[in-house]
Design a protein around this motif. Sequence first.
Motif, mmCIF file in Angstrom:
data_model
loop_
_atom_site.group_PDB
_atom_site.id
_atom_site.type_symbol
_atom_site.label_atom_id
_atom_site.label_comp_id
_atom_site.label_asym_id
_atom_site.label_seq_id
_atom_site.Cartn_x
_atom_site.Cartn_y
_atom_site.Cartn_z
ATOM 1 N N HIS A 46 29.557 56.281 35.762
ATOM 2 C CA HIS A 46 30.682 55.347 35.830
ATOM 3 C C HIS A 46 31.863 55.857 35.008
ATOM 4 O O HIS A 46 33.025 55.776 35.452
ATOM 5 C CB HIS A 46 30.250 53.969 35.322
ATOM 6 C CG HIS A 46 29.273 53.275 36.236
ATOM 7 N ND1 HIS A 46 29.329 53.367 37.602
ATOM 8 C CD2 HIS A 46 28.205 52.466 35.955
ATOM 9 C CE1 HIS A 46 28.350 52.656 38.147
ATOM 10 N NE2 HIS A 46 27.643 52.101 37.143
ATOM 11 N N ALA A 47 31.573 56.373 33.830
ATOM 12 C CA ALA A 47 32.658 56.881 32.976
ATOM 13 C C ALA A 47 33.367 58.064 33.630
ATOM 14 O O ALA A 47 34.609 58.159 33.612
ATOM 15 C CB ALA A 47 32.092 57.281 31.609
ATOM 16 N N ALA A 48 32.588 58.963 34.236
ATOM 17 C CA ALA A 48 33.197 60.123 34.894
ATOM 18 C C ALA A 48 34.033 59.696 36.090
ATOM 19 O O ALA A 48 35.119 60.238 36.343
ATOM 20 C CB ALA A 48 32.097 61.086 35.332
ATOM 21 N N ARG A 49 33.530 58.704 36.837
ATOM 22 C CA ARG A 49 34.273 58.240 38.007
ATOM 23 C C ARG A 49 35.578 57.577 37.602
ATOM 24 O O ARG A 49 36.625 57.782 38.245
ATOM 25 C CB ARG A 49 33.391 57.252 38.792
ATOM 26 C CG ARG A 49 34.038 56.704 40.042
ATOM 27 C CD ARG A 49 34.351 57.797 41.034
ATOM 28 N NE ARG A 49 34.916 57.236 42.253
ATOM 29 C CZ ARG A 49 35.447 57.962 43.223
ATOM 30 N NH1 ARG A 49 35.509 59.299 43.104
ATOM 31 N NH2 ARG A 49 35.929 57.392 44.310
ATOM 32 N N LEU A 50 35.555 56.777 36.540
ATOM 33 C CA LEU A 50 36.769 56.109 36.080
ATOM 34 C C LEU A 50 37.810 57.109 35.570
ATOM 35 O O LEU A 50 39.020 56.896 35.716
ATOM 36 C CB LEU A 50 36.419 55.094 34.983
ATOM 37 C CG LEU A 50 35.656 53.837 35.451
ATOM 38 C CD1 LEU A 50 35.186 53.033 34.252
ATOM 39 C CD2 LEU A 50 36.528 52.969 36.357
ATOM 40 N N ARG A 86 39.294 48.337 41.540
ATOM 41 C CA ARG A 86 38.538 48.285 42.789
ATOM 42 C C ARG A 86 37.164 48.935 42.627
ATOM 43 O O ARG A 86 36.169 48.460 43.186
ATOM 44 C CB ARG A 86 39.324 48.970 43.905
ATOM 45 C CG ARG A 86 40.484 48.140 44.427
ATOM 46 C CD ARG A 86 41.216 48.842 45.552
ATOM 47 N NE ARG A 86 42.206 47.961 46.150
ATOM 48 C CZ ARG A 86 41.959 47.099 47.132
ATOM 49 N NH1 ARG A 86 40.730 47.024 47.628
ATOM 50 N NH2 ARG A 86 42.911 46.330 47.614
ATOM 51 N N TYR A 87 37.113 50.018 41.871
ATOM 52 C CA TYR A 87 35.820 50.667 41.635
ATOM 53 C C TYR A 87 34.884 49.728 40.867
ATOM 54 O O TYR A 87 33.683 49.636 41.163
ATOM 55 C CB TYR A 87 36.027 51.972 40.861
ATOM 56 C CG TYR A 87 34.732 52.633 40.468
ATOM 57 C CD1 TYR A 87 33.970 53.329 41.407
ATOM 58 C CD2 TYR A 87 34.256 52.547 39.163
ATOM 59 C CE1 TYR A 87 32.774 53.923 41.053
ATOM 60 C CE2 TYR A 87 33.054 53.140 38.803
ATOM 61 C CZ TYR A 87 32.320 53.824 39.748
ATOM 62 O OH TYR A 87 31.127 54.413 39.392
ATOM 63 N N ALA A 88 35.437 49.018 39.889
ATOM 64 C CA ALA A 88 34.619 48.062 39.129
ATOM 65 C C ALA A 88 34.108 46.937 40.033
ATOM 66 O O ALA A 88 32.945 46.508 39.936
ATOM 67 C CB ALA A 88 35.428 47.498 37.968
ATOM 68 N N CYS A 89 34.967 46.476 40.930
ATOM 69 C CA CYS A 89 34.549 45.406 41.846
ATOM 70 C C CYS A 89 33.443 45.883 42.784
ATOM 71 O O CYS A 89 32.463 45.160 43.037
ATOM 72 C CB CYS A 89 35.751 44.915 42.650
ATOM 73 S SG CYS A 89 37.001 44.038 41.669
ATOM 74 N N GLU A 90 33.586 47.095 43.311
ATOM 75 C CA GLU A 90 32.565 47.616 44.212
ATOM 76 C C GLU A 90 31.256 47.881 43.484
ATOM 77 O O GLU A 90 30.173 47.739 44.056
ATOM 78 C CB GLU A 90 33.079 48.893 44.867
ATOM 79 C CG GLU A 90 34.249 48.653 45.816
ATOM 80 C CD GLU A 90 34.842 49.958 46.314
ATOM 81 O OE1 GLU A 90 34.360 51.023 45.862
ATOM 82 O OE2 GLU A 90 35.781 49.912 47.135
ATOM 83 N N THR A 91 31.340 48.249 42.236
ATOM 84 C CA THR A 91 30.125 48.511 41.470
ATOM 85 C C THR A 91 29.386 47.217 41.132
ATOM 86 O O THR A 91 28.153 47.147 41.211
ATOM 87 C CB THR A 91 30.483 49.258 40.173
ATOM 88 O OG1 THR A 91 31.178 50.474 40.509
ATOM 89 C CG2 THR A 91 29.242 49.591 39.380
ATOM 90 N N LEU A 92 30.131 46.184 40.785
ATOM 91 C CA LEU A 92 29.506 44.923 40.373
ATOM 92 C C LEU A 92 29.090 44.050 41.552
ATOM 93 O O LEU A 92 28.341 43.092 41.368
ATOM 94 C CB LEU A 92 30.478 44.144 39.472
ATOM 95 C CG LEU A 92 30.832 44.838 38.142
ATOM 96 C CD1 LEU A 92 31.887 44.041 37.394
ATOM 97 C CD2 LEU A 92 29.588 45.013 37.282
ATOM 98 N N VAL A 137 36.350 47.105 29.770
ATOM 99 C CA VAL A 137 36.360 47.225 28.305
ATOM 100 C C VAL A 137 35.223 48.124 27.837
ATOM 101 O O VAL A 137 35.354 48.907 26.877
ATOM 102 C CB VAL A 137 36.276 45.830 27.664
ATOM 103 C CG1 VAL A 137 36.007 45.935 26.162
ATOM 104 C CG2 VAL A 137 37.565 45.055 27.900
ATOM 105 N N THR A 138 34.079 48.036 28.512
ATOM 106 C CA THR A 138 32.921 48.852 28.127
ATOM 107 C C THR A 138 33.231 50.345 28.226
ATOM 108 O O THR A 138 32.822 51.140 27.361
ATOM 109 C CB THR A 138 31.718 48.495 29.018
ATOM 110 O OG1 THR A 138 31.435 47.101 28.880
ATOM 111 C CG2 THR A 138 30.494 49.308 28.630
ATOM 112 N N TYR A 139 33.975 50.729 29.254
ATOM 113 C CA TYR A 139 34.264 52.155 29.454
ATOM 114 C C TYR A 139 35.654 52.548 28.944
ATOM 115 O O TYR A 139 36.166 53.616 29.279
ATOM 116 C CB TYR A 139 34.132 52.508 30.937
ATOM 117 C CG TYR A 139 32.697 52.385 31.411
ATOM 118 C CD1 TYR A 139 31.770 53.382 31.116
ATOM 119 C CD2 TYR A 139 32.278 51.269 32.123
ATOM 120 C CE1 TYR A 139 30.455 53.265 31.535
ATOM 121 C CE2 TYR A 139 30.969 51.146 32.541
ATOM 122 C CZ TYR A 139 30.059 52.144 32.241
ATOM 123 O OH TYR A 139 28.757 52.026 32.657
ATOM 124 N N GLY A 140 36.276 51.692 28.150
ATOM 125 C CA GLY A 140 37.525 52.045 27.485
ATOM 126 C C GLY A 140 38.743 52.051 28.362
ATOM 127 O O GLY A 140 39.798 52.568 27.952
#
Length: 373
Positions: free
Chosen positions: A20-24, A35-41, A54-57
């Motif tokens: 997730h960090a690398a993708r962000l 959008r990536y966060a929405c698709e992941t969750l 916030v978790t991934y800064g």
Amino acid sequence: METESDQHAASTDVISSAAHAARLVMLDTMDEKIRYACETLGEPSTSDVLAFLVTYGVVTNPKRERAAVAEKVGKWREERGLGDTGDLPRLSVKMLAELDGRKEADAAAEAEPQGDETDTPTGEITETAEAANPAKRKSPEGSRGFYLVAFMSLLVSVDTSWRFFGEKLGITNVYERAAMFAVVEVALIACGFAMRAEIRSPKGKPGPARLILWALCAASGYMAFDLAGPVSGLARVTLGPVLGVVMLHLALGIELRHTRARVTTWSRVSRELKERFLSRLGLGDDERDALARTRDRAARRAAHLARASWFTPFRKTRLDRALRAANAAHDDRMRARLMAELAAVQHADELRRLDLASPWSDSLSNSLKFLKR
């Protein structure tokens, strides 16, 4: 000590977090990251997306960027046909339990009677409700058929009146007779409607129209008997005004025998006579079935036959039949009842020799105590 499965799960979480960090980091705009966060969750709320970023800064000040994130999350959910949750947090098990507890408390509070309602007597509430909503009597089913039969029966009565006015009253002028002959039939219909109105009023009684109705029937009967004699006149009366009145009763929803609300003297006398007659026959309402009544009477009869003299006709046969009818040989209750009846009959002469206390002395002492108060 961690097991192998726990270590595998921890390593999987680390790998997933790194992915997730690398993708962000690879995404350029904030819109793409949201959008990536929405698709992941899956089906996230605004709070879930903010926590993920916030978790991934990606987000450092959630309060300042909440509005922008909420707008992007709402647009993403709208594109996929998902409902907008706004800023509502995800319901946890604890929150659901609290909501259920509040719902039960509200239901219990609504179930408790209010002070104003408890102070009002039940009778007043009932009377008010009855006064506000008077009982409406519906017309009986098949009223059209009743109206048709009433009309056909009135034709018989009309024929009787036409002939009576011409042959007996000597009204030979056709126009004069046509204007006068149907007075009884029109009055019958008017009385029927008047009774219907009285029945549907708050009083609920037919009123004086019923007496007038049957008086008109009697007048029509007189015309029929005078015109056609006793045999044909009876047919004219039965198939004419009487049948018409009965059909009008049914068609207009009027009871032939209206139940009166108040209890009259004759109703009390008739009810008392009926109860005494049933009691004389042994059919009083004492919560016994027919078999119990039969056996009780047989046990009483057997007790009296056992004490009867030898000159009683067919005493032995009647006693055997009574014992079999009472089932005293197999029923303990009936045997005890038979013994009690027999003992009472056998020692009936001892009643006059019993030494009993006077009831008047106790009554006198109670009266004196009452006067001293």
